[in-house]
Design an enzyme around this catalytic site. Structure first.
Site, PDB file in Angstrom:
ATOM      1  N   MET A 102      -4.150  10.168  -9.012  1.00 58.40           N
ATOM      2  CA  MET A 102      -4.712  11.505  -8.920  1.00 58.40           C
ATOM      3  C   MET A 102      -3.711  12.501  -8.341  1.00 58.40           C
ATOM      4  O   MET A 102      -3.647  13.648  -8.800  1.00 58.40           O
ATOM      5  CB  MET A 102      -5.997  11.478  -8.084  1.00 58.40           C
ATOM      6  CG  MET A 102      -7.083  10.584  -8.672  1.00 58.40           C
ATOM      7  SD  MET A 102      -7.568  11.019 -10.349  1.00 58.40           S
ATOM      8  CE  MET A 102      -8.785  12.273 -10.009  1.00 58.40           C
ATOM      9  N   ALA A 105      -1.330  13.264 -11.133  1.00 60.32           N
ATOM     10  CA  ALA A 105      -1.984  14.104 -12.139  1.00 60.32           C
ATOM     11  C   ALA A 105      -2.164  15.530 -11.633  1.00 60.32           C
ATOM     12  O   ALA A 105      -1.851  16.501 -12.344  1.00 60.32           O
ATOM     13  CB  ALA A 105      -3.335  13.506 -12.529  1.00 60.32           C
ATOM     14  N   GLU A 106      -2.650  15.687 -10.415  1.00 63.13           N
ATOM     15  CA  GLU A 106      -2.904  17.027  -9.898  1.00 63.13           C
ATOM     16  C   GLU A 106      -1.606  17.805  -9.692  1.00 63.13           C
ATOM     17  O   GLU A 106      -1.535  19.003  -9.957  1.00 63.13           O
ATOM     18  CB  GLU A 106      -3.699  16.995  -8.595  1.00 63.13           C
ATOM     19  CG  GLU A 106      -4.024  18.385  -8.107  1.00 63.13           C
ATOM     20  CD  GLU A 106      -5.168  18.453  -7.127  1.00 63.13           C
ATOM     21  OE1 GLU A 106      -5.440  19.573  -6.663  1.00 63.13           O
ATOM     22  OE2 GLU A 106      -5.787  17.414  -6.822  1.00 63.13           O
ATOM     23  N   THR A 107      -0.572  17.125  -9.245  1.00 63.56           N
ATOM     24  CA  THR A 107       0.711  17.793  -9.066  1.00 63.56           C
ATOM     25  C   THR A 107       1.221  18.340 -10.393  1.00 63.56           C
ATOM     26  O   THR A 107       1.595  19.514 -10.498  1.00 63.56           O
ATOM     27  CB  THR A 107       1.737  16.821  -8.454  1.00 63.56           C
ATOM     28  OG1 THR A 107       1.253  16.382  -7.169  1.00 63.56           O
ATOM     29  CG2 THR A 107       3.090  17.476  -8.283  1.00 63.56           C
TER      30      THR A 107
END
Length: 187
Positions: A102, A105-107
């Site tokens: 996560m 992915a968020e980065t």
């Protein structure tokens, strides 16, 4: 349980009574912002191209991404690629932590949205994540994970990206989807 992981449960002995409650420890201070020369060095070390330095925010590369060993391979509004080592990012069973998927992915989804706003829309509006979800397909226990982020939709108020994490053999480990909202300028 299936025998893979069994926790021993025992009643505490009389002399193992819990210690009296004490005041909670104070929260640590936020990570200080790096000096400009350190910020530039951190971005170079993480693989950020110099032409994108101005778009990377006051930390350059987030303290969490640095701690986890994230390294950028490709960066543009159309495609973001980064790697993350499994070592140091495992959960207690020795697998790459779902939270590490996560963070990766968020980065990538966040930076892709920022680059869309700055480079494609030629705006300085802030971007905030509104949704992040993932499906984990298989585990990784060693090696390097590569994430590739591509846009699903890049609008003027919302962006959506798909981020696919793969192991060194090219097997899909997880698929994430992130939506970011592009905020209107504040007066």
């Amino acid at each position: 349980m299936d025998g893979d992981f069994i926790a021993a449960r025992t009643a505490p002995a009389a002399d193992d009574a819990p210690a009296p409650e004490s005041a909670p420890a104070p929260a640590p201070a936020p990570t200080p912002l790096p000096e400009e020369d350190e910020r530039l060095a951190l971005m170079r070390a993480a693989g950020v191209p110099e032409e994108l330095f101005a778009h990377m925010g006051p930390h350059g590369v987030s303290p969490l991404a640095r701690t986890m060993g994230l390294r950028f391979v490709e960066m543009s509004p159309e495609r973001m690629v980064a790697t993350l080592p499994v070592a140091g990012n495992e959960q207690n069973m020795g697998l790459l932590h779902g939270g590490a998927h996560m963070v990766l992915a968020e980065t990538l989804g966040s930076i892709a949205a920022i680059l869309h706003v700055r480079l494609d829309l030629q705006q300085q509006n802030a971007v905030v994540g509104t949704e992040l979800n993932a499906t984990h397909h298989r585990a990784a226990t060693a090696g390097m994970v590569t994430a590739t982020c591509t846009p699903i939709s890049r609008g003027r108020t919302l962006t959506s990206h798909e981020i696919v994490m793969r192991d060194e053999r090219g097997r899909r480990l997880s698929t994430a989807r992130m939506t970011n909202m592009i905020l209107a300028p504040r007066d």
